[in-house]
Design a protein around this motif. Structure first.
Motif, short mmCIF file in Angstrom:
data_model
loop_
_atom_site.label_atom_id
_atom_site.label_comp_id
_atom_site.label_asym_id
_atom_site.label_seq_id
_atom_site.Cartn_x
_atom_site.Cartn_y
_atom_site.Cartn_z
N GLN A 95 -34.95 90.70 61.28
CA GLN A 95 -34.48 89.56 60.67
C GLN A 95 -34.24 88.52 62.21
N ILE A 96 -34.61 87.55 62.37
CA ILE A 96 -34.63 87.16 63.56
C ILE A 96 -33.23 86.85 63.54
N VAL A 97 -31.79 86.69 64.40
CA VAL A 97 -30.43 86.37 64.02
C VAL A 97 -30.23 85.35 65.88
N LEU A 98 -29.67 84.06 64.71
CA LEU A 98 -29.35 83.57 65.46
C LEU A 98 -27.40 82.88 65.52
N PRO A 99 -26.74 83.60 66.16
CA PRO A 99 -25.20 83.85 65.00
C PRO A 99 -24.65 82.62 66.25
N SER A 100 -25.13 81.41 66.68
CA SER A 100 -24.09 80.27 67.41
C SER A 100 -24.74 79.75 68.71
N LEU A 101 -25.40 78.43 68.15
CA LEU A 101 -25.81 77.48 68.92
C LEU A 101 -26.30 75.84 69.03
N ARG A 102 -25.01 75.47 70.15
CA ARG A 102 -24.29 74.71 70.07
C ARG A 102 -24.53 73.53 71.00
N ILE A 103 -24.72 72.67 70.22
CA ILE A 103 -25.74 71.58 70.55
C ILE A 103 -24.58 70.60 70.50
N HIS A 104 -24.71 69.26 71.36
CA HIS A 104 -23.75 68.18 70.98
C HIS A 104 -25.09 67.41 70.78
N ALA A 105 -24.58 66.41 69.60
CA ALA A 105 -25.91 65.59 68.65
C ALA A 105 -24.30 64.09 68.04
N ARG A 106 -25.63 63.63 67.38
CA ARG A 106 -24.82 62.27 66.44
C ARG A 106 -24.28 62.44 65.88
N HIS A 107 -24.20 62.86 64.53
CA HIS A 107 -24.15 63.05 63.38
C HIS A 107 -23.06 62.34 62.59
N GLY A 108 -22.75 61.86 61.58
CA GLY A 108 -21.76 61.33 61.15
C GLY A 108 -21.63 60.30 60.36
N VAL A 109 -21.16 59.76 59.18
CA VAL A 109 -20.71 58.87 58.18
C VAL A 109 -19.45 58.07 59.73
N PHE A 110 -18.67 58.22 60.40
CA PHE A 110 -18.22 56.75 61.14
C PHE A 110 -19.19 56.61 61.98
N GLU A 111 -19.11 55.07 62.72
CA GLU A 111 -19.95 54.93 63.87
C GLU A 111 -19.56 55.16 65.18
N GLN A 112 -18.03 55.78 65.66
CA GLN A 112 -17.68 56.31 66.57
C GLN A 112 -17.98 57.49 66.73
N GLU A 113 -19.01 58.73 65.60
CA GLU A 113 -19.15 59.79 65.70
C GLU A 113 -20.90 59.76 65.45
N ARG A 114 -21.48 58.38 65.53
CA ARG A 114 -23.07 58.23 66.13
C ARG A 114 -22.97 57.62 67.77
N SER A 115 -21.65 56.74 67.46
CA SER A 115 -22.09 56.63 69.19
C SER A 115 -21.41 57.61 70.14
N VAL A 116 -20.42 58.05 69.86
CA VAL A 116 -19.78 59.66 70.78
C VAL A 116 -20.23 60.76 70.78
N GLY A 117 -20.42 60.85 69.66
CA GLY A 117 -21.11 62.73 69.33
C GLY A 117 -20.51 63.32 69.11
N SER A 118 -20.70 64.80 68.79
CA SER A 118 -19.49 65.30 68.47
C SER A 118 -20.24 67.11 69.02
N TRP A 119 -19.82 68.06 69.39
CA TRP A 119 -19.90 69.64 68.86
C TRP A 119 -20.57 70.18 67.85
N PHE A 120 -21.32 70.33 67.21
CA PHE A 120 -22.46 71.49 66.50
C PHE A 120 -22.41 73.12 66.83
N ARG A 121 -22.91 73.61 65.72
CA ARG A 121 -22.74 75.38 66.19
C ARG A 121 -24.02 75.61 64.74
N VAL A 122 -24.66 75.90 65.42
CA VAL A 122 -26.26 75.99 64.25
C VAL A 122 -26.27 78.02 64.29
N SER A 123 -26.70 78.03 63.07
CA SER A 123 -26.26 79.79 63.13
C SER A 123 -27.27 79.58 61.76
#
Length: 120
Positions: free
Chosen positions: A4-32
């Motif tokens: 098993q390869i375990v990636l517990p917490s990869l933090r990435i800034h990206a531009r996902h979301g329903v609202f325009e503000q989320e897509r223009s400014v971006g947010s922090w996401f954590r991928v595991s």
């Protein structure tokens, strides 16, 4: 052999979301993720990277997937999981979660997480 390869917490800034503000400014996401990999015993014993999956390539694939904006977190998890499964055929099973930190809900909420599992 399986590992098993375990990636517990990869933090990435990206531009996902329903609202325009989320897509223009971006947010922090954590991928595991937890990837169950079919390994080649002989190559692992020989200390060869070819016997497993290069986790650096896994991270690169995730970073590439995070560059394409999605409105839904569910869509992002689905497309990222499918991409990982297609790119790395030795992954037999994948558990993937993506968390959006501080989502715009009008209240204090640490994160929202969507999880999915993928199998061959």
């Amino acid at each position: 052999m399986k590992s098993q390869i375990v990636l517990p917490s990869l933090r990435i800034h990206a531009r996902h979301g329903v609202f325009e503000q989320e897509r223009s400014v971006g947010s922090w996401f954590r991928v595991s993720l937890v990837a169950t990999v079919e390994c080649d015993d002989r190559l692992i014993e020989a200390d060869s990277l070819e016997g497993t999956v290069d986790y650096g390539l896994i991270v690169g694939c995730i970073r590439d997937c995070m560059k394409t904006p999605s409105r839904l977190l569910e869509h992002l998890v689905l497309s990222t999981g499918r991409c990982l499964m297609a790119r790395f055929p030795s992954i037999a099973h994948l558990e993937l979660s993506i968390a959006k930190e501080n989502p715009p809900l009008g209240c204090q909420c640490g994160e929202i997480v969507v999880k999915m599992a993928f199998s061959r």
